[in-house]
Design an enzyme around this catalytic site. Structure first.
Site, short mmCIF file in Angstrom:
data_model
loop_
_atom_site.label_atom_id
_atom_site.label_comp_id
_atom_site.label_asym_id
_atom_site.label_seq_id
_atom_site.Cartn_x
_atom_site.Cartn_y
_atom_site.Cartn_z
N GLY A 131 0.79 -1.10 0.01
CA GLY A 131 0.03 -0.08 0.01
C GLY A 131 0.93 1.31 0.12
CG ASP A 154 -5.63 -5.14 -11.96
OD1 ASP A 154 -4.97 -6.11 -11.34
OD2 ASP A 154 -6.81 -5.01 -11.81
N1 LIG Z 1 -2.24 4.93 -0.15
C1 LIG Z 1 -1.42 4.66 -1.01
N2 LIG Z 1 -0.45 5.84 -1.08
C2 LIG Z 1 0.44 5.59 -2.33
N3 LIG Z 1 0.58 4.52 -3.01
C3 LIG Z 1 -0.41 3.33 -2.67
C4 LIG Z 1 -1.22 3.37 -1.85
N4 LIG Z 1 -2.21 2.39 -2.08
C5 LIG Z 1 -1.51 1.87 -2.90
N5 LIG Z 1 -0.57 2.26 -3.39
C6 LIG Z 1 0.53 1.80 -4.51
O1 LIG Z 1 -0.12 0.80 -5.18
C7 LIG Z 1 0.58 -0.40 -4.96
C8 LIG Z 1 -0.50 -1.70 -4.80
O2 LIG Z 1 -1.31 -1.45 -3.69
P1 LIG Z 1 -1.54 -2.46 -2.59
O3 LIG Z 1 -0.41 -2.88 -1.78
O4 LIG Z 1 -2.62 -1.75 -1.87
O5 LIG Z 1 -2.26 -3.49 -3.64
P2 LIG Z 1 -3.43 -4.61 -3.43
O6 LIG Z 1 -3.87 -4.72 -2.15
O7 LIG Z 1 -3.16 -5.58 -4.32
O8 LIG Z 1 -4.41 -3.69 -4.32
P3 LIG Z 1 -5.62 -3.92 -5.10
O9 LIG Z 1 -6.99 -3.77 -4.11
O10 LIG Z 1 -5.57 -2.80 -6.22
O11 LIG Z 1 -5.78 -5.48 -5.51
C9 LIG Z 1 1.36 -0.34 -3.88
O12 LIG Z 1 2.57 -0.82 -4.00
C10 LIG Z 1 1.66 1.26 -3.94
O13 LIG Z 1 2.65 1.60 -4.85
#
Ligand SMILES: Nc1ncnc2c1ncn2[C@@H]1O[C@H](COP(=O)(O)OP(=O)(O)OP(=O)(O)O)[C@@H](O)[C@H]1O
Ligand SMILES: [Mg+2]
Length: 316
Positions: free
Chosen positions: A223, A253
């Site tokens: 995140g 994605d």
């Molecule tokens: N609040 C945030 N601030 C900055 N970057 C973020 C934030 N949330 C997500 N990202 C970016 O997006 C990338 C993927 O997000 P995350 O880790 O939330 O993946 P996920 O849980 O698989 O998301 P999804 O719900 O789209 O499947 C992170 O590595 C980061 O680069």
């Protein structure tokens, strides 16, 4: 290098907004926006934004299926589809403008038989991609082991398989072994069989996956804290720049899109993960289902390359 994205559970995403969500009232909404959606399709859209090319493979049914095909065509994305008789699902999201809260209604996926899914694999075998990306859930009708079958299939056709999914389907594919996994913290915890992972255990868990042969590369997305990249050569934390967050929908994605594009350009893993974080974070700057703007992603990528190394997790 050819990239194929596979979306077994595609969706037509419809979005609109209204000032306040009040039960029983007639709610006046803004004009409906329609987008092609589903994990792999989003990855194809992200790759296109980076001026890359991919072929989106998916089952397509009825009006919704045709609409998805034409939306992708207009965006300059190649498609290769398996026609199915049932209507492709649609999802609806309504933003309440007074609070900026998003209400997301996800309808059941269209049933897919194993032979229809196998027909998608037949198409892929003919395309002979170097990279095969699958993202998103499995539709009803398919066994939880279907991604495991794809992992095996990818090895057979010599494609590097990149998988972004969750739950049992993720676990069974990892047991078969894939090229790259992009779990978030919850998905990583499940993969290593613990209830909850503390931040200082993420590197050990990621290296454990590699040690067990579940993947060659793992990018744990964290995140707002960026990601942890791990390979057999070691691990590295890549921080995410701080931005004004609108909506995190599509961040995962977008991240996968940035990573696979970088790989297809022959970039090293560090740059792959840096561009992944840049695209993921750029996606959070846009509202609703919109992915990312390429210029935001490029700007954030430069920031990460320049300043990223100075930032470290205190826990690491
Ligand atoms: N609040 C945030 N601030 C900055 N970057 C973020 C934030 N949330 C997500 N990202 C970016 O997006 C990338 C993927 O997000 P995350 O880790 O939330 O993946 P996920 O849980 O698989 O998301 P999804 O719900 O789209 O499947 C992170 O590595 C980061 O680069
Ligand atoms: Mg995700």
């Amino acid at each position: 290098m050819k990239i194929v994205t596979l979306t077994l559970n595609p969706a037509l995403d419809k979005s609109s907004s209204t000032e306040r969500m009040i039960p029983e009232h007639k709610l006046r909404c803004s004009a409906m926006r329609i987008d092609a959606g589903g994990g792999g399709i989003n990855v194809s859209k992200g790759i296109r934004k980076l001026d890359g090319e991919s072929i989106a493979v998916f089952p397509s049914g009825g009006h919704n299926g045709r609409l998805i095909e034409s939306l992708l065509g207009e965006a300059g994305i190649q498609t290769s589809i398996v026609e199915v008789p049932d209507e492709t699902r649609e999802n609806i999201s309504i933003t309440e403008t007074s609070t900026n809260q998003q209400f997301r209604f996800t309808l059941p996926g269209t049933e897919l038989t194993e032979s229809q899914a196998d027909a998608c694999l037949d198409l892929i075998e003919k395309i002979k991609p170097e990279y095969l990306v699958a993202s998103g859930s499995l539709p009803p009708g398919l066994s939880e082991h279907y991604f495991e079958k794809i992992a095996h299939f990818a090895k057979k056709i010599g494609a590097r398989f990149i998988l972004d999914t969750s739950g049992k389907p993720l676990q069974s594919a990892a047991d078969e072994g894939v090229f790259l996994l992009k779990p978030n913290l919850n998905e990583l915890s499940a993969l290593v069989g613990v209830e909850k992972l503390e931040m200082d255990k993420v590197d050990d868990a990621a290296l454990e996956l590699i040690g067990q042969g579940k993947c060659e590369v793992v990018v744990v997305s964290l995140g707002a804290q960026g990601c942890l990249l791990a390979t057999a050569d070691g691990f590295e934390h890549i921080p995410a720049p701080t931005v004004k967050k609108q909506s995190t929908v599509g961040a995962g994605d977008s991240m996968v899109a940035g990573m696979v594009w970088a790989l297809s350009q022959g970039r090293p893993y560090r740059e792959m993960a840096q561009l992944g974080v840049a695209c993921g974070t750029a996606a959070t700057m846009n509202s609703g289902t919109e992915l990312f703007h390429a210029d935001d992603a490029r700007r954030l990528y430069e920031w990460i390359r320049k300043y990223g190394k100075r930032y470290r997790f205190t826990d690491f």
